[in-house]
Scaffold this motif. Structure first.
Motif, short mmCIF file in Angstrom:
data_model
loop_
_atom_site.label_atom_id
_atom_site.label_comp_id
_atom_site.label_asym_id
_atom_site.label_seq_id
_atom_site.Cartn_x
_atom_site.Cartn_y
_atom_site.Cartn_z
N ASP A 4 31.32 -3.79 55.61
CA ASP A 4 31.07 -4.65 54.45
C ASP A 4 32.32 -4.78 53.59
OD1 ASP A 4 28.35 -4.98 55.12
OD2 ASP A 4 27.80 -3.14 54.05
N ARG A 5 32.55 -5.99 53.12
CA ARG A 5 33.66 -6.23 52.20
C ARG A 5 33.21 -5.85 50.80
NH1 ARG A 5 36.52 -11.76 53.28
NH2 ARG A 5 37.92 -10.79 51.79
N CYS A 6 34.10 -5.25 50.07
CA CYS A 6 33.78 -4.68 48.75
C CYS A 6 33.19 -5.72 47.79
CB CYS A 6 35.01 -4.03 48.14
SG CYS A 6 35.58 -2.59 49.07
N PHE A 7 33.81 -6.87 47.69
CA PHE A 7 33.35 -7.86 46.71
C PHE A 7 31.98 -8.42 47.08
CE2 PHE A 7 32.93 -12.22 45.15
CZ PHE A 7 33.04 -11.99 43.79
N TRP A 8 31.80 -8.84 48.31
CA TRP A 8 30.59 -9.56 48.69
C TRP A 8 29.36 -8.68 48.90
CZ3 TRP A 8 30.49 -14.27 47.37
CH2 TRP A 8 31.67 -15.03 47.37
N HIS A 9 29.58 -7.36 48.97
CA HIS A 9 28.44 -6.47 49.21
C HIS A 9 28.29 -5.40 48.14
CE1 HIS A 9 27.47 -8.17 53.16
NE2 HIS A 9 28.76 -8.45 53.18
N GLY A 10 29.06 -5.47 47.07
CA GLY A 10 28.86 -4.61 45.91
C GLY A 10 29.32 -3.17 46.07
N CYS A 11 30.52 -2.98 46.59
CA CYS A 11 31.07 -1.62 46.77
C CYS A 11 31.04 -0.86 45.43
CB CYS A 11 32.51 -1.73 47.27
SG CYS A 11 33.44 -0.19 47.22
N PRO A 12 30.46 0.34 45.41
CA PRO A 12 30.39 1.09 44.15
C PRO A 12 31.77 1.54 43.64
CG PRO A 12 29.54 2.41 45.97
CD PRO A 12 29.81 1.03 46.51
N VAL A 46 21.63 3.04 61.50
CA VAL A 46 22.47 2.07 60.78
C VAL A 46 23.61 2.82 60.10
CG1 VAL A 46 22.52 0.34 58.95
CG2 VAL A 46 20.49 0.56 60.39
N LEU A 47 24.81 2.34 60.32
CA LEU A 47 25.99 2.91 59.70
C LEU A 47 26.72 1.79 58.99
CD1 LEU A 47 27.85 5.39 59.35
CD2 LEU A 47 28.97 4.70 61.48
N ARG A 48 26.93 1.96 57.69
CA ARG A 48 27.66 0.96 56.90
C ARG A 48 28.99 1.55 56.45
NH1 ARG A 48 25.61 -3.83 55.69
NH2 ARG A 48 23.44 -4.11 56.29
N ILE A 49 30.03 0.77 56.66
CA ILE A 49 31.39 1.16 56.32
C ILE A 49 31.94 0.12 55.35
CG2 ILE A 49 33.71 1.56 57.24
CD1 ILE A 49 31.66 3.51 58.38
N TRP A 50 32.61 0.57 54.30
CA TRP A 50 33.29 -0.37 53.42
C TRP A 50 34.64 -0.72 54.04
CZ3 TRP A 50 30.32 -2.62 50.15
CH2 TRP A 50 29.24 -1.93 49.59
N LYS A 51 35.03 -1.96 53.90
CA LYS A 51 36.29 -2.41 54.52
C LYS A 51 37.47 -1.55 54.07
CE LYS A 51 39.21 -6.34 55.40
NZ LYS A 51 39.52 -7.71 55.06
N HIS A 52 37.48 -1.14 52.81
CA HIS A 52 38.61 -0.33 52.33
C HIS A 52 38.67 1.03 53.03
CE1 HIS A 52 35.53 1.34 49.52
NE2 HIS A 52 36.21 2.46 49.74
N GLU A 53 37.54 1.53 53.53
CA GLU A 53 37.54 2.81 54.23
C GLU A 53 38.35 2.73 55.53
OE1 GLU A 53 33.55 5.19 53.40
OE2 GLU A 53 33.15 3.16 54.16
N LEU A 54 38.34 1.57 56.16
CA LEU A 54 39.13 1.40 57.39
C LEU A 54 40.62 1.55 57.11
CD1 LEU A 54 37.25 -1.60 59.01
CD2 LEU A 54 37.10 0.82 59.64
N LYS A 55 41.05 1.07 55.96
CA LYS A 55 42.46 1.17 55.59
C LYS A 55 42.79 2.56 55.04
CE LYS A 55 42.45 -3.53 53.91
NZ LYS A 55 42.70 -4.35 52.73
N ASP A 56 41.88 3.09 54.22
CA ASP A 56 42.15 4.35 53.52
C ASP A 56 42.10 5.58 54.43
OD1 ASP A 56 42.29 2.75 51.28
OD2 ASP A 56 40.40 3.44 50.42
N ASP A 57 41.11 5.62 55.32
CA ASP A 57 40.94 6.83 56.13
C ASP A 57 40.18 6.51 57.41
OD1 ASP A 57 40.76 9.38 57.14
OD2 ASP A 57 39.95 10.27 55.30
N LEU A 58 40.86 5.87 58.34
CA LEU A 58 40.25 5.46 59.59
C LEU A 58 39.69 6.66 60.37
CD1 LEU A 58 39.52 3.23 61.56
CD2 LEU A 58 41.83 3.43 62.52
#
Length: 88
Positions: A4-12, A46-58
């Motif tokens: 999920d992208r932070c903006f469109w899915h409401g990343c906390p 179901v596993l949800r990952i924030w897009k920034h997590e892929l960049k921050d800590d793959l």
């Protein structure tokens, strides 16, 4: 797994409600929760990952994926098909 992208899915961690588009984003959040529930009822993990997590800590994302498959009701299939987890 959903990424999920932070903006469109409401990343906390990153999300700030916009002046407009708020209805669209709330609809996305509601739909995500509904779909998670439906998939879980059907036996899916179901596993949800924030897009920034892929960049921050793959590596941490990969570990979460590995753990979710081990704890899944279908974990035995992984052994049957010899799926192996390696380092990224």
């Amino acid at each position: 797994m959903f990424v999920d992208r932070c903006f469109w899915h409401g990343c906390p961690r990153h999300f700030v409600w916009p002046r407009d588009s708020g209805e669209k984003i709330q609809g996305n959040i509601n739909r995500d929760r509904k779909n998670d529930g439906l998939l879980t009822e059907e036996g899916w993990t179901v596993l949800r990952i924030w897009k920034h997590e892929l960049k921050d800590d793959l590596q941490q994302v990969v570990e979460r994926m590995r753990l979710s498959t081990e704890q899944s009701p279908t974990a035995g299939m992984r052994k049957k098909h010899q799926i192996k987890w390696g380092r990224v």
